[in-house]
Write an enzyme that holds these catalytic residues in place. Structure first.
Site, mmCIF file in Angstrom:
data_model
loop_
_atom_site.group_PDB
_atom_site.id
_atom_site.type_symbol
_atom_site.label_atom_id
_atom_site.label_comp_id
_atom_site.label_asym_id
_atom_site.label_seq_id
_atom_site.Cartn_x
_atom_site.Cartn_y
_atom_site.Cartn_z
ATOM 1 N N LEU A 128 2.007 -2.427 1.762
ATOM 2 C CA LEU A 128 3.141 -1.524 1.894
ATOM 3 C C LEU A 128 2.649 -0.270 2.600
ATOM 4 O O LEU A 128 1.506 0.154 2.403
ATOM 5 C CB LEU A 128 3.711 -1.149 0.511
ATOM 6 C CG LEU A 128 4.323 -2.272 -0.328
ATOM 7 C CD1 LEU A 128 4.768 -1.724 -1.680
ATOM 8 C CD2 LEU A 128 5.494 -2.921 0.386
ATOM 9 N N ASP A 129 3.510 0.334 3.435
ATOM 10 C CA ASP A 129 3.148 1.599 4.062
ATOM 11 C C ASP A 129 2.744 2.597 2.992
ATOM 12 O O ASP A 129 3.239 2.546 1.854
ATOM 13 C CB ASP A 129 4.331 2.182 4.842
ATOM 14 C CG ASP A 129 4.604 1.422 6.130
ATOM 15 O OD1 ASP A 129 3.736 0.619 6.513
ATOM 16 O OD2 ASP A 129 5.666 1.640 6.727
ATOM 17 N N MET A 130 1.869 3.511 3.357
ATOM 18 C CA MET A 130 1.399 4.531 2.425
ATOM 19 C C MET A 130 2.563 5.251 1.737
ATOM 20 O O MET A 130 2.534 5.504 0.531
ATOM 21 C CB MET A 130 0.530 5.543 3.171
ATOM 22 C CG MET A 130 -0.016 6.666 2.306
ATOM 23 S SD MET A 130 -1.086 7.752 3.276
ATOM 24 C CE MET A 130 -1.566 8.957 2.036
ATOM 25 N N SER A 131 3.621 5.559 2.506
ATOM 26 C CA SER A 131 4.731 6.347 1.954
ATOM 27 C C SER A 131 5.751 5.505 1.199
ATOM 28 O O SER A 131 6.678 6.051 0.593
ATOM 29 C CB SER A 131 5.429 7.110 3.083
ATOM 30 O OG SER A 131 4.538 8.003 3.710
ATOM 31 N N THR A 132 5.608 4.181 1.240
ATOM 32 C CA THR A 132 6.555 3.289 0.565
ATOM 33 C C THR A 132 6.074 2.965 -0.843
ATOM 34 O O THR A 132 4.896 2.686 -1.061
ATOM 35 C CB THR A 132 6.707 1.978 1.365
ATOM 36 O OG1 THR A 132 7.099 2.284 2.697
ATOM 37 C CG2 THR A 132 7.736 1.063 0.732
#
Length: 560
Positions: free
Chosen positions: A407-411
């Site tokens: 998952l993306d860091m911000s997700t």
């Protein structure tokens, strides 16, 4: 001391606004209030000036080519301590490099009779000749004629060979019959005649093959001459373009706060042994800093914003603030900011170091984790803390790659972990086969019309500004996303995303790009506007257990 013409005094009262102690970190920042005021005053100028006309795609100059533009402001202090700001634009504006109100380019290649314009005329003439040759039907006619000759030659030679083969069989049969009815002397004479026929046949075949070889050779020579002429022109164009680019590199000399100057070629080579990309040195940030240092102005804060319609491939929202690009600007700004007190890189901070990585489900083969926002899935170049590093501690006996997908860091949301090599192999194959069902919840920063649909936009990395992604129909990988609206309220849209493929930043780009939903996800600092967090959450996942093959499904409500 009189300030330079591009120095602008603030029109707004700055009382109560604190001066930042350190200069803006240009690659990830929240604009300082002074930068915001300077940007707003520049935007007012853009809206009301009469000095130039440029079609930003905002309803003006209908019929002209639409070109949005990145603008920048640099808050500075002069030698008397007076605050002001400088303005700049990236690239060209209204077909020119230099305009009143803005700092000039470090080097203006568009001045009358410049070496650049002179050489550009020569290169454009080469382009025209190359285009004429490529578009001319002569080339295709020559190739078609060559192909037809080859085909005709094969047909005629094959037909003659078949005929001569039949004649050879016939002579063999004649020999068998003649041996029974002719005397030795008669047979010897008969055999000599057959040999002459055989030699004659070989001669006929040789003459035909020579004829076609000659014709094909002449046609091939014509094709080779055409191709050689085209390649010579292309090679000349390539050599002239490279020489012109190198000469340009020598003209772009940047000054930093320590008084050190370097040309752009040396800057890039010392930074990472690379060649500057096209357009390097024309961005707003380097122009602003070079002008400030050249006029003894002290940089205080900086910001860049996009003005106008978004480009076809990239995602740029009108009036949004953006960091400096990495590919073109990082080497230059690293040189220019030497010796200055710079804000810390917020990307190196660890905002979730105390956030818990929760276990949603666990057995001997696998685990399902609840990943908090702003935690990396795997260690980065400068940040070790990640799901992977924590899993190594949490499950010390687990083996193999552990991380099945990312998952993306911000997700935030559900993330699968394999505790054995075999489990990892089985789960990863399900991702490859697209048999795993995933669902994300997001909040869009605006209201959209369609209730559901499919977004099909191919993606690739932005080579000049990693890790951003761009839409690219030539080199991009296909990316598909289904969506369904949950609700529209207070100017926002709550939405479900069903990613069919799993490209980097796929949901974020498909939401923000103008050919997608044209509405970024709330808190998307790459493709929209920064907020306290990215409103994107991996809420649901369904798959087959890697060992017992039972259907596993998990649902995790969004924390926003």
């Amino acid at each position: 001391m009189i300030n330079p013409p591009s120095f602008h005094l603030f029109k707004k009262d700055l009382s109560g606004i604190e001066i930042p102690e350190r200069f803006t970190f240009p690659f990830c920042y929240t604009p300082h209030p002074l930068s915001i005021i300077a940007s707003e005053e520049l935007q007012h100028y853009i809206n009301h000036q009469q000095d130039w006309s440029h079609n930003f795609g905002l309803g003006d100059n209908i019929g002209q080519q639409v070109i949005g533009k990145m603008f920048g402001v640099l808050v500075v202090r002069d030698e008397n301590g007076m605050l002001g700001y400088l303005c700049a634009f990236s690239g060209k504006l209204a077909g020119k490099n230099d305009h009143p109100h803005f700092v000039p380019p470090v080097f203006d290649m568009l001045t009358k009779d410049s070496f650049f314009l002179q050489e550009e005329t020569v290169i454009n003439a080469l382009n025209s000749r190359i285009n004429d040759l490529e578009q001319n039907t002569i080339g295709s006619h020559l190739r078609d004629s060559l192909q037809q000759l080859n085909t005709q030659a094969v047909q005629e030679v094959t037909a003659l060979k078949n005929k001569l083969k039949n004649q050879k069989v016939d002579r063999k049969q004649q020999r068998a019959k003649a041996a029974d009815i002719l005397t030795p002397a008669e047979y010897q004479h008969f055999e000599a005649d057959l040999i002459k026929q055989s030699l004659r046949d070989k001669h006929i075949l040789s003459v035909l093959q020579t004829k076609w070889a000659t014709r094909i050779s002449e046609a091939q020579h014509q094709v080779d001459q055409y191709v050689s002429k085209l390649n010579d022109l292309k090679n000349e164009r390539k050599a002239r373009s490279a020489a012109l680019q190198n000469r340009l590199f020598e003209q772009y000399v940047f000054l930093n706060g320590t008084g050190e100057t370097k040309n752009i070629r040396n800057i890039f080579w010392e930074f990472n042994q690379s060649v500057p990309p096209a357009g390097a040195g024309e961005c707003a940030a380097p122009k602003l800093l070079h002008y400030a240092f050249s006029h003894r102005l002290t940089p205080i804060a900086m910001a860049e914003f996009w003005w106008g319609d978004s480009p076809t491939s990239e995602i740029r929202q009108h009036q949004n603030y953006y960091p400096a690009c990495k590919g073109k600007c990082e080497p230059i700004l690293t040189h220019m900011l030497k010796g200055m007190m710079i804000e810390d890189n917020p990307l190196l901070a660890l905002p979730v170091q105390q956030s818990e990585l929760s276990v949603v489900y666990e057995d001997d083969d696998m685990a399902v984790m609840d990943k908090p926002a702003e935690l990396l899935s795997v260690p980065g170049i400068t940040i070790e803390d990640s799901v992977y590093s924590r899993i190594k501690i949490l499950f010390p006996h687990a083996e193999g790659p552990l991380i099945v997908h990312r998952l993306d860091m911000s997700t935030s949301g559900l993330l699968l972990i394999a505790k054995t090599k075999q489990a990892h192999k089985v789960l990863q194959q399900q991702f490859i086969d697209h048999t795993i069902e995933k669902r994300y919840i997001a909040v869009l920063d605006g209201q959209i019309e369609p209730n559901e649909g499919i977004i099909d936009l191919p993606l690739r990395v932005d080579l000049d500004d990693r890790p951003r992604q761009v839409v690219c129909y030539q080199y991009g990988k296909r990316a598909l996303t289904k969506f369904k609206i949950l609700e529209r309220t207070k100017g926002k849209t709550r939405i479900l995303f069903y990613p069919i493929t799993g490209r980097t930043h796929q949901l974020r780009v498909h939401a923000a790009h103008r050919l997608g939903l044209n509405t970024p996800i709330v808190g998307d600092d790459l493709y929209g506007k920064k907020a306290h967090r990215l409103h994107l959450h991996a809420a649901y996942i369904s798959f087959l257990h890697p060992t017992n093959k039972s259907q596993m499904s998990f649902d995790l409500p969004a924390p926003f």
